[in-house]
Design a protein around this motif. Sequence first.
Motif, PDB file in Angstrom:
ATOM      1  N   UNK A  10       0.877  -1.147   0.075  1.00  0.00           N
ATOM      2  CA  UNK A  10       0.047  -0.019  -0.060  1.00  0.00           C
ATOM      3  C   UNK A  10       0.895   1.280  -0.025  1.00  0.00           C
ATOM      4  N   UNK A  11       2.110   1.245   0.108  1.00  0.00           N
ATOM      5  CA  UNK A  11       3.035   2.223   0.183  1.00  0.00           C
ATOM      6  C   UNK A  11       3.400   2.943  -1.197  1.00  0.00           C
ATOM      7  N   UNK A  12       2.909   2.236  -2.130  1.00  0.00           N
ATOM      8  CA  UNK A  12       2.844   2.858  -3.736  1.00  0.00           C
ATOM      9  C   UNK A  12       3.861   1.763  -4.531  1.00  0.00           C
ATOM     10  N   UNK A  13       4.064   2.194  -5.638  1.00  0.00           N
ATOM     11  CA  UNK A  13       4.745   1.306  -6.625  1.00  0.00           C
ATOM     12  C   UNK A  13       6.212   1.069  -6.423  1.00  0.00           C
ATOM     13  N   UNK A  14       6.872   2.185  -5.799  1.00  0.00           N
ATOM     14  CA  UNK A  14       8.237   1.879  -5.373  1.00  0.00           C
ATOM     15  C   UNK A  14       8.462   0.929  -4.217  1.00  0.00           C
ATOM     16  N   UNK A  15       7.419   0.364  -3.428  1.00  0.00           N
ATOM     17  CA  UNK A  15       7.624  -0.385  -2.557  1.00  0.00           C
ATOM     18  C   UNK A  15       6.991  -1.747  -2.712  1.00  0.00           C
ATOM     19  N   UNK A  16       6.347  -1.982  -4.105  1.00  0.00           N
ATOM     20  CA  UNK A  16       5.634  -2.905  -4.412  1.00  0.00           C
ATOM     21  C   UNK A  16       6.689  -4.349  -4.164  1.00  0.00           C
ATOM     22  N   UNK A  17       5.909  -5.538  -3.813  1.00  0.00           N
ATOM     23  CA  UNK A  17       6.367  -6.672  -3.959  1.00  0.00           C
ATOM     24  C   UNK A  17       7.030  -7.193  -5.305  1.00  0.00           C
ATOM     25  N   UNK A  18       8.342  -7.505  -5.355  1.00  0.00           N
ATOM     26  CA  UNK A  18       8.726  -7.996  -6.539  1.00  0.00           C
ATOM     27  C   UNK A  18       8.128  -9.596  -7.047  1.00  0.00           C
ATOM     28  N   UNK A  19       8.192  -9.713  -8.507  1.00  0.00           N
ATOM     29  CA  UNK A  19       7.460 -11.186  -8.904  1.00  0.00           C
ATOM     30  C   UNK A  19       8.450 -12.258  -8.347  1.00  0.00           C
ATOM     31  N   UNK A  20       8.032 -13.517  -8.133  1.00  0.00           N
ATOM     32  CA  UNK A  20       8.462 -14.516  -7.395  1.00  0.00           C
ATOM     33  C   UNK A  20       8.143 -15.610  -8.378  1.00  0.00           C
ATOM     34  N   UNK A  21       9.015 -16.287  -9.284  1.00  0.00           N
ATOM     35  CA  UNK A  21       8.762 -17.384 -10.118  1.00  0.00           C
ATOM     36  C   UNK A  21       9.683 -18.466  -9.861  1.00  0.00           C
ATOM     37  N   UNK A  22       9.256 -19.824 -10.281  1.00  0.00           N
ATOM     38  CA  UNK A  22      10.085 -21.035 -10.093  1.00  0.00           C
ATOM     39  C   UNK A  22      10.903 -21.153 -11.523  1.00  0.00           C
ATOM     40  N   UNK A  23      12.289 -21.423 -11.384  1.00  0.00           N
ATOM     41  CA  UNK A  23      13.069 -21.713 -12.741  1.00  0.00           C
ATOM     42  C   UNK A  23      12.687 -23.019 -13.239  1.00  0.00           C
ATOM     43  N   UNK A  24      12.493 -23.274 -14.480  1.00  0.00           N
ATOM     44  CA  UNK A  24      11.926 -24.458 -15.218  1.00  0.00           C
ATOM     45  C   UNK A  24      13.124 -25.244 -15.352  1.00  0.00           C
ATOM     46  N   UNK A  25      14.254 -24.953 -15.257  1.00  0.00           N
ATOM     47  CA  UNK A  25      15.512 -25.759 -15.252  1.00  0.00           C
ATOM     48  C   UNK A  25      16.084 -26.369 -13.929  1.00  0.00           C
ATOM     49  N   UNK A  26      16.283 -25.546 -12.833  1.00  0.00           N
ATOM     50  CA  UNK A  26      16.823 -25.918 -11.536  1.00  0.00           C
ATOM     51  C   UNK A  26      15.727 -25.826 -10.634  1.00  0.00           C
ATOM     52  N   UNK A  27      14.546 -25.605 -10.907  1.00  0.00           N
ATOM     53  CA  UNK A  27      13.546 -25.712  -9.926  1.00  0.00           C
ATOM     54  C   UNK A  27      13.334 -25.014  -8.625  1.00  0.00           C
ATOM     55  N   UNK A  28      14.456 -23.882  -8.717  1.00  0.00           N
ATOM     56  CA  UNK A  28      14.641 -23.083  -7.276  1.00  0.00           C
ATOM     57  C   UNK A  28      13.556 -21.742  -7.693  1.00  0.00           C
ATOM     58  N   UNK A  29      13.240 -21.382  -6.573  1.00  0.00           N
ATOM     59  CA  UNK A  29      12.416 -19.898  -6.758  1.00  0.00           C
ATOM     60  C   UNK A  29      13.189 -18.714  -6.612  1.00  0.00           C
ATOM     61  N   UNK A  30      12.871 -17.932  -7.756  1.00  0.00           N
ATOM     62  CA  UNK A  30      13.995 -16.807  -7.781  1.00  0.00           C
ATOM     63  C   UNK A  30      13.177 -15.573  -7.707  1.00  0.00           C
ATOM     64  N   UNK A  31      13.584 -14.381  -7.282  1.00  0.00           N
ATOM     65  CA  UNK A  31      12.929 -13.252  -7.468  1.00  0.00           C
ATOM     66  C   UNK A  31      13.482 -12.435  -8.577  1.00  0.00           C
ATOM     67  N   UNK A  32      14.531 -13.022  -9.372  1.00  0.00           N
ATOM     68  CA  UNK A  32      14.729 -12.083 -10.711  1.00  0.00           C
ATOM     69  C   UNK A  32      14.553 -13.021 -11.674  1.00  0.00           C
ATOM     70  N   UNK A  33      13.109 -13.435 -12.268  1.00  0.00           N
ATOM     71  CA  UNK A  33      12.790 -14.305 -13.125  1.00  0.00           C
ATOM     72  C   UNK A  33      13.368 -13.769 -14.662  1.00  0.00           C
ATOM     73  N   UNK A  34      13.826 -14.529 -15.634  1.00  0.00           N
ATOM     74  CA  UNK A  34      13.785 -14.073 -16.941  1.00  0.00           C
ATOM     75  C   UNK A  34      12.762 -15.053 -17.813  1.00  0.00           C
ATOM     76  N   UNK A  35      12.146 -14.391 -18.493  1.00  0.00           N
ATOM     77  CA  UNK A  35      11.206 -15.056 -19.476  1.00  0.00           C
ATOM     78  C   UNK A  35      12.070 -15.953 -20.591  1.00  0.00           C
ATOM     79  N   UNK A  36      11.982 -17.171 -20.722  1.00  0.00           N
ATOM     80  CA  UNK A  36      12.960 -17.948 -21.677  1.00  0.00           C
ATOM     81  C   UNK A  36      11.787 -18.464 -22.771  1.00  0.00           C
ATOM     82  N   UNK A  37      10.614 -18.587 -22.521  1.00  0.00           N
ATOM     83  CA  UNK A  37       9.648 -19.136 -23.522  1.00  0.00           C
ATOM     84  C   UNK A  37       8.177 -18.499 -23.161  1.00  0.00           C
ATOM     85  N   UNK A  38       7.673 -18.366 -24.292  1.00  0.00           N
ATOM     86  CA  UNK A  38       6.056 -17.904 -24.548  1.00  0.00           C
ATOM     87  C   UNK A  38       5.339 -18.913 -24.993  1.00  0.00           C
TER      88      UNK A  38
END
Length: 92
Positions: A23-51
């Motif tokens: 609620x503090x605004x866009x600067x304090x918004x939560x970062x996206x968290x995704x699971x890596x398709x290769x190593x299956x670890x959860x990362x907060x810096x995901x990269x799109x590798x396939x659509x």
Amino acid sequence: MSDRFSHDRGPCDAATDTTSPESAGPAAARRPVRMCVRCHSVTDTPTVVYEVHQSSGSGFNVYACEACAPFFPPPADVLTVLPDSRRTGGDR
């Protein structure tokens, strides 16, 4: 009448909390968290590798962590996959 439960916080109260980072605004918004398709670890810096494109519904993205992303080829541009005649409207 006193509210004896005013100090208790339920799950509904947490959603309307005005002191949360969301609620503090866009600067304090939560970062996206995704699971890596290769190593299956959860990362907060995901990269799109396939659509994944689907004709029967909405598609989805496949993500990788920064360490695994170089192992995937760059995503193909959908318009370059089609032959020239299909992009210009021929062969219908």
